[in-house]
Design a protein around this motif. Structure first.
Motif, short mmCIF file in Angstrom:
data_model
loop_
_atom_site.label_atom_id
_atom_site.label_comp_id
_atom_site.label_asym_id
_atom_site.label_seq_id
_atom_site.Cartn_x
_atom_site.Cartn_y
_atom_site.Cartn_z
N ILE A 140 7.09 15.09 21.30
CA ILE A 140 6.90 14.58 20.00
C ILE A 140 5.67 13.90 19.98
CG2 ILE A 140 7.84 13.49 17.96
CD1 ILE A 140 9.31 16.08 18.16
N ARG A 141 4.73 14.28 18.93
CA ARG A 141 3.55 13.32 18.71
C ARG A 141 3.59 12.76 17.48
NH1 ARG A 141 -1.89 15.08 21.54
NH2 ARG A 141 -1.95 13.01 21.64
N ILE A 142 2.59 11.65 17.23
CA ILE A 142 2.77 11.07 15.87
C ILE A 142 1.23 10.83 15.55
CG2 ILE A 142 2.65 8.74 16.65
CD1 ILE A 142 4.63 7.75 14.50
N ARG A 143 1.08 11.05 14.01
CA ARG A 143 -0.34 10.77 13.38
C ARG A 143 -0.14 9.24 12.33
NH1 ARG A 143 -0.94 15.83 11.82
NH2 ARG A 143 -0.09 15.11 9.69
N ILE A 144 -1.26 8.44 12.47
CA ILE A 144 -0.80 7.39 11.81
C ILE A 144 -2.10 7.03 11.18
CG2 ILE A 144 -0.11 4.84 11.77
CD1 ILE A 144 1.27 5.27 14.51
N GLY A 145 -1.72 6.32 9.73
CA GLY A 145 -2.94 5.88 9.07
C GLY A 145 -2.61 4.58 8.29
N ILE A 146 -3.63 3.69 8.39
CA ILE A 146 -3.65 2.38 8.01
C ILE A 146 -4.40 1.81 6.72
CG2 ILE A 146 -3.67 -0.18 8.59
CD1 ILE A 146 -2.46 0.55 11.21
N ASN A 147 -4.16 1.31 5.98
CA ASN A 147 -5.33 0.76 4.76
C ASN A 147 -4.80 -0.59 4.51
OD1 ASN A 147 -7.39 0.68 2.93
ND2 ASN A 147 -5.87 1.67 1.25
N THR A 148 -5.69 -1.41 3.68
CA THR A 148 -5.41 -2.74 3.32
C THR A 148 -6.04 -2.77 1.86
OG1 THR A 148 -5.41 -3.59 5.33
CG2 THR A 148 -5.79 -5.15 3.65
N GLY A 149 -5.21 -3.54 0.84
CA GLY A 149 -5.83 -3.73 -0.39
C GLY A 149 -4.53 -4.30 -1.24
N ASN A 150 -4.64 -4.01 -2.41
CA ASN A 150 -3.67 -4.36 -3.42
C ASN A 150 -2.69 -3.16 -4.01
OD1 ASN A 150 -6.17 -3.65 -4.85
ND2 ASN A 150 -4.64 -4.02 -6.85
N VAL A 151 -1.42 -3.64 -4.27
CA VAL A 151 -0.67 -2.57 -4.54
C VAL A 151 0.28 -3.22 -5.52
CG1 VAL A 151 -0.31 -1.54 -2.34
CG2 VAL A 151 1.21 -3.16 -2.86
N VAL A 152 0.89 -2.45 -6.37
CA VAL A 152 2.39 -2.96 -7.26
C VAL A 152 3.43 -2.34 -6.43
CG1 VAL A 152 3.40 -2.35 -9.37
CG2 VAL A 152 0.92 -2.76 -9.38
N ALA A 153 4.43 -3.16 -6.26
CA ALA A 153 5.70 -3.02 -5.62
C ALA A 153 6.91 -3.47 -6.53
CB ALA A 153 5.73 -3.80 -4.27
N GLY A 154 7.71 -2.61 -6.32
CA GLY A 154 9.23 -2.96 -7.14
C GLY A 154 10.03 -1.89 -7.26
N ILE A 156 12.34 1.03 -9.61
CA ILE A 156 12.44 1.45 -11.10
C ILE A 156 13.86 2.28 -10.85
CG2 ILE A 156 9.90 1.52 -11.82
CD1 ILE A 156 9.94 4.29 -10.94
N GLY A 157 14.47 2.47 -12.28
CA GLY A 157 15.57 3.40 -12.40
C GLY A 157 16.76 2.55 -12.44
N ARG A 158 18.17 3.24 -12.58
CA ARG A 158 19.33 2.55 -12.61
C ARG A 158 20.08 3.02 -11.38
NH1 ARG A 158 19.81 -0.28 -17.10
NH2 ARG A 158 18.37 -0.14 -18.79
N LYS A 159 19.77 4.23 -10.89
CA LYS A 159 20.78 4.64 -9.78
C LYS A 159 19.90 4.95 -8.61
CE LYS A 159 23.87 6.41 -13.14
NZ LYS A 159 24.46 7.94 -13.52
N LYS A 160 20.43 4.82 -7.32
CA LYS A 160 19.72 5.07 -6.30
C LYS A 160 18.37 4.37 -5.86
CE LYS A 160 22.04 9.71 -5.61
NZ LYS A 160 21.82 11.04 -5.33
N PHE A 161 18.74 3.17 -6.29
CA PHE A 161 17.51 2.08 -5.80
C PHE A 161 16.59 2.49 -4.78
CE2 PHE A 161 20.94 -0.40 -8.34
CZ PHE A 161 20.20 -0.39 -9.48
N ILE A 162 15.10 2.28 -4.92
CA ILE A 162 14.47 2.09 -3.84
C ILE A 162 13.33 1.17 -4.05
CG2 ILE A 162 13.17 4.32 -4.73
CD1 ILE A 162 12.36 5.02 -1.83
N TYR A 163 12.98 0.33 -3.14
CA TYR A 163 11.67 -0.49 -3.26
C TYR A 163 10.64 0.32 -2.60
CZ TYR A 163 8.80 -4.57 -2.57
OH TYR A 163 8.07 -5.58 -2.42
N ASP A 164 9.55 0.35 -4.02
CA ASP A 164 8.58 1.42 -3.55
C ASP A 164 7.26 0.86 -4.04
OD1 ASP A 164 7.28 3.91 -2.85
OD2 ASP A 164 8.29 5.03 -4.15
N LEU A 165 6.01 1.36 -3.64
CA LEU A 165 4.57 0.99 -3.71
C LEU A 165 3.78 1.93 -4.63
CD1 LEU A 165 3.61 -0.24 -0.25
CD2 LEU A 165 4.94 -1.51 -1.80
N TRP A 166 3.02 1.42 -5.28
CA TRP A 166 2.20 2.45 -6.20
C TRP A 166 0.86 1.79 -6.17
CZ3 TRP A 166 6.93 0.45 -7.82
CH2 TRP A 166 7.96 1.55 -8.07
N GLY A 167 -0.14 2.75 -6.31
CA GLY A 167 -1.51 2.10 -6.32
C GLY A 167 -2.50 2.89 -5.38
#
Length: 231
Positions: A140-154, A156-167
Motif C-alpha cells: 500500500i502506498r499513499i499520496r499526500i497534499g498539504i495547504n495552509t490558509g483560512n477556512v470556515v469550519a462547522g 450543518i444539518g440536524r442528523k448524522k453530524f459531521i464537523y467539516d471545512l469549507w473554502g
C-alpha cells in the motif's frame, strides 16, 4: 425498591456518559458543547490553519480483488494508525471518504505550530503506511497534499453530524494530493513559507492544479536536524 431505583439511576448515568463519549469521538469538545445548546448551524472562520488530504494510491484496483470484510478490515487497520498519529499530535481528524483521509491543524483552537504539526502528521502517515505494508504483506502506498490558509469550519444539518471545512484552502489541499505522485507529500507555497527552515523541502516547480492553473509546489522530504534548523 430503593435498590432498583439506584440501579436505574446508575444505568441512566452510564448511558449518558456513553452518549457523551460517542459525541466527542465525532466532534471537537467545544463544538459538541455548542451543538447541545443551539439548533442553529455552527460555523466559525479560522484565519490560518493547515489542511492535509491523503489518498491510498492504487487502492481501487486492489479492493476489487478483496472481499468486503477484508477490505473494511484493512482500511480500519490503516486509518486507525492515522487516527493514533492525529491524536498524539493534537490534530483534528475531519473525515474519511472511501480510501481518502482528511485532517487539519489549528482548529477549533488556534495553535502557532499548525503547519509543523501537519507536516509531522504527513511524515508519520508515510511511515505508518510503510509499516502496514511490511506487516501485512500487502503493498500500500499513499499520496499526500498539504495547504495552509483560512477556512470556515462547522456543523450543518440536524442528523448524522459531521464537523467539516469549507473554502479554497481545503480545495487546494485536495488538489495538492491529487496532482502529486505516489509516495509524495506535495506542499503548497503557503505551507512552504511556514515550514522552510525546519523541514527539508524540495521545489517541484510549477504544477498544473485543476481549476487553478499552474502553481509553485514543493515536496516535503522530512524534518531537518535540530542544529541545521537552528542555523
Amino acid at each position: 425498591m430503593l435498590d432498583q431505583l439506584e440501579t436505574s439511576k446508575a444505568r441512566v448515568v452510564e448511558e449518558h456518559e456513553r452518549a457523551e463519549n460517542l459525541l466527542l469521538n465525532i466532534l471537537p469538545a467545544s463544538i459538541a458543547q455548542q451543538l447541545k445548546s443551539t439548533s442553529e448551524p455552527i460555523a466559525h472562520s479560522h484565519e490560518e490553519v493547515s489542511v492535509l488530504f491523503a489518498d491510498l494510491a492504487g487502492f481501487t484496483p486492489l479492493s476489487a480483488k478483496m472481499s468486503p470484510v477484508d477490505l473494511v478490515s484493512m482500511l480500519n487497520d490503516i486509518f486507525s494508525r492515522y487516527d493514533e498519529l492525529a491524536h498524539a499530535l493534537g490534530l483534528e481528524k475531519i473525515k474519511t471518504i472511501g480510501d481518502a483521509y482528511m485532517v487539519a491543524a489549528g482548529l477549533p483552537v488556534y495553535r502557532d505550530d499548525h503547519a509543523e504539526a501537519i507536516a509531522d502528521m504527513a511524515l508519520g502517515m508515510i511511515s505508518a503506511t510503510e509499516e502496514f505494508s511490511r506487516q501485512s504483506g500487502t503493498q500500500i502506498r499513499i499520496r499526500i497534499g498539504i495547504n495552509t490558509g483560512n477556512v470556515v469550519a462547522g456543523v450543518i444539518g440536524r442528523k448524522k453530524f459531521i464537523y467539516d471545512l469549507w473554502g479554497d484552502t481545503a480545495n487546494i489541499a485536495s488538489r495538492m494530493e491529487s496532482s502529486g505522485e505516489t509516495g509524495m507529500i506535495q506542499v503548497s507555497e503557503a505551507s512552504y513559507r511556514k515550514l522552510k527552515g525546519a523541514f527539508d523541502l524540495e521545489e517541484r516547480g510549477l504544477t498544473e492544479i485543476k481549476g487553478r492553473g499552474k502553481m509553485k509546489t514543493y515536496v516535503l522530504k522530512g524534518r531537518l536536524p535540530a542544529e541545521t534548523a537552528a542555523g
